[in-house]
Enzyme design. Structure first.
Site, PDB file in Angstrom:
ATOM      1  N   THR A 127       0.831  -1.210   0.000  1.00 54.98           N
ATOM      2  CA  THR A 127       0.000   0.000   0.000  1.00 54.98           C
ATOM      3  C   THR A 127       0.862   1.257   0.000  1.00 54.98           C
ATOM      4  OG1 THR A 127      -1.627  -1.199   1.315  1.00 54.98           O
ATOM      5  CG2 THR A 127      -1.874   1.180   1.205  1.00 54.98           C
ATOM      6  N   THR A 128       1.940   1.251   0.798  1.00 61.52           N
ATOM      7  CA  THR A 128       2.809   2.422   0.923  1.00 61.52           C
ATOM      8  C   THR A 128       3.484   2.765  -0.399  1.00 61.52           C
ATOM      9  OG1 THR A 128       3.176   1.810   3.228  1.00 61.52           O
ATOM     10  CG2 THR A 128       4.710   3.388   2.301  1.00 61.52           C
ATOM     11  N   TYR A 148     -13.568  -3.254  -0.610  1.00 56.41           N
ATOM     12  CA  TYR A 148     -14.720  -2.664  -1.301  1.00 56.41           C
ATOM     13  C   TYR A 148     -15.903  -3.613  -1.459  1.00 56.41           C
ATOM     14  CZ  TYR A 148     -17.507   0.238  -4.405  1.00 56.41           C
ATOM     15  OH  TYR A 148     -18.523   0.978  -4.940  1.00 56.41           O
ATOM     16  N   TYR A 182      -2.813 -10.265   4.871  1.00 57.40           N
ATOM     17  CA  TYR A 182      -2.711  -8.872   5.309  1.00 57.40           C
ATOM     18  C   TYR A 182      -4.105  -8.370   5.676  1.00 57.40           C
ATOM     19  CZ  TYR A 182      -1.628  -3.820   5.086  1.00 57.40           C
ATOM     20  OH  TYR A 182      -1.490  -2.482   5.360  1.00 57.40           O
ATOM     21  N   ARG A 240      -8.604   0.096   5.769  1.00 58.85           N
ATOM     22  CA  ARG A 240      -8.514   0.311   4.318  1.00 58.85           C
ATOM     23  C   ARG A 240      -9.497  -0.554   3.535  1.00 58.85           C
ATOM     24  NH1 ARG A 240      -4.423   3.323   2.216  1.00 58.85           N
ATOM     25  NH2 ARG A 240      -2.685   3.873   3.584  1.00 58.85           N
ATOM     26  N   LYS A 258       0.225 -10.273   8.325  1.00 62.54           N
ATOM     27  CA  LYS A 258       0.495  -8.885   8.687  1.00 62.54           C
ATOM     28  C   LYS A 258      -0.819  -8.356   9.251  1.00 62.54           C
ATOM     29  CE  LYS A 258       1.670  -4.335   6.830  1.00 62.54           C
ATOM     30  NZ  LYS A 258       1.874  -3.514   5.608  1.00 62.54           N
ATOM     31  N   ILE A 268       6.002  -5.219   9.619  1.00 57.08           N
ATOM     32  CA  ILE A 268       6.231  -4.651   8.296  1.00 57.08           C
ATOM     33  C   ILE A 268       5.906  -3.178   8.459  1.00 57.08           C
ATOM     34  CG2 ILE A 268       5.484  -4.556   5.895  1.00 57.08           C
ATOM     35  CD1 ILE A 268       5.024  -7.573   6.034  1.00 57.08           C
TER      36      ILE A 268
END
Length: 291
Positions: free
Chosen positions: A47-48, A110, A136, A141, A164, A206
């Protein structure tokens, strides 16, 4: 099999030029900074990395460039996830993962599947993956929380080696730690909770902020894993202000400003993200100058 994922991994940001193109020299600078800072592994296209705004061709070039710069010095994890299971399986088949050691795959966002839907999604990934897979969970998010029960069920699959966990619900983390298989890794996806998770029996982090302060962050986690609580928490308390600053106006805008202040790369982001405000930039500058 996946012990290399213990300690500190960093979710690499993607440096951009002022025209929005990838700054490959900035990528090189960031990778070298993290390696010299002593982190245990690198996470690519998370994502980052603003991966949702990268084209397929850009992802391919970025992953290859990072692998080339790294030159097998550290293990590499690649992010391959989304909310279309069939498309993820195809992406796994189309992606050259020869330089990578594991896949990080996020809970579908979503479309908000049920727990059974999440399980079947990951089971399909498990059945098609050529590398170990890290789950994850980041409900802030994705809009959906993967429960401890679903995580523990998935932990029984052969390619699923860890999670994660960025739920922010520490009770959920404790439930996973209490009942997980021995070799199943529990890795923090929340920088501020990384050390508490490690001291409770987790395996590391992470990190976002870790790429701005790789020496300090990786040392903190190593000390935590070694049971050196006083020394490790001293580092955490020192980093606490920047943990707030890095996320105050969104990720990766905050950490990119940190990297700019450290002359690692510029702080350009792609819309719909924007750079941090001048007020926040001033706070980050002050922190970096004094630390």
């Amino acid at each position: 099999m996946s012990a290399f994922l213990r300690g500190t991994g960093v979710a690499l940001a993607t440096p951009f030029n002022s025209d929005g193109s990838i700054d490959f020299e900035g990528v090189r600078s960031l990778v070298e900074f993290c390696i010299s800072g002593g982190v245990e592994y690198l996470v690519v296209l998370g994502t980052t990395a603003e991966s949702v705004t990268l084209s397929k061709e850009e992802k391919k070039k970025l992953a290859a460039h990072i692998a080339q710069v790294n030159n097998k010095r550290l293990p590499l994890v690649i992010g391959i996830g989304g909310n279309n299971t069939a498309a993820i399986i195809q992406e796994m088949k189309d992606t050259d993962v020869s330089d990578f050691d594991a896949i990080l795959s996020v809970v579908p966002m979503y479309n908000r599947p049920t727990q059974e839907g999440i399980y079947q999604h990951y089971k399909t990934i498990n059945d098609n993956a050529s590398l170990p897979v890290l789950l994850y969970n980041v409900p802030s998010r994705t809009g959906t929380n993967m429960t401890a029960e679903t995580t523990l069920r998935l932990a029984q699959l052969d390619k699923i080696v860890g999670i994660k966990e960025a739920t922010g619900d520490f009770t959920q983390v404790l439930k996973i730690l209490k009942s997980k298989p021995k070799d199943f890794l529990v890795i923090s996806g929340d920088d501020a909770l990384a050390l508490p998770l490690v001291t409770a029996g987790g395996d590391g982090v992470i990190s976002v902020v870790g790429q701005g302060f790789p020496k300090e962050f990786s040392e903190m986690i190593r000390l935590g894993l070694a049971g050196e609580n006083k020394k490790s928490f001293d580092i955490l308390y020192k980093l606490l202000p920047v943990l707030d600053y890095a996320f105050a106006e969104g990720n990766p805008a905050g950490i990119k400003n940190v990297l700019k202040q450290k002359n690692i790369c510029n702080d350009h982001v792609r819309l719909p993200l924007v750079s941090v405000s001048q007020d926040l930039a001033n706070k980050i500058e002050e922190f970096v100058k004094n630390n």
